[in-house]
Design an enzyme around this catalytic site. Sequence first.
Site: not given
Length: 223
Positions: A84, A103
Amino acid sequence: MTQDELKTQVGLAALQYVVKGEIVGVGTGSTVNKFIDALAIIKNDIKGAVSSSEASTQRLKALGIPVFDSNSVSELGVYIDGADEIDHAGHMVKGGGAALTREKIVAAIAKRFVCIADESKLVNVLGAFPLPVEVIPMASAQLMREFAALGGNAMVRRKDGESLVTDNGQHIIDVTGLQIKDPVAFETRVSQWPGVVTVGVFALQKAQVCLLGTPSGVKTLEF
């Protein structure tokens, strides 16, 4: 070029980092979906993948790519995922897709983290994107107070009118108003707060390479 075209571009470029004959770590998100689609081109050259989310697992299996449990793999040559935000040292904010815990687990197994992103994700200081933090639900209110003490404004992420539930059965709070100038220290500090499952700052598992999609082509940053 559109943002979608930039994502396709870096998804294809990431294939050069996939080691033939091995298992590849695969992240989550719209940019990673482009990589998964590209991975189908060379699926016969790899053993399969370890996935960071149910959504990515479904997409990989639909394309005929075997998915392995992370516990059955001792090491991955490379983990490929989006971000992001990413700064000029390879530190990232991740978790917009609510898969930050898995993740981070897959990133820890991999020898190398390759971030794929469009150029809008490159920042000087992390924090403009709301910071995702996966939390145990009973700790949400206390953790929001902790972030308020740091100058942040935290809210529980919602979906369809209800608190979003992650693949791990937990909630996410998103924190705005922060400037994360020392990502390693911030990640270390917040990770110790009771009730935090995973903070979406990836500084201890940072990227070694970032493939950045730009209108003039893919730019490679190495950290």
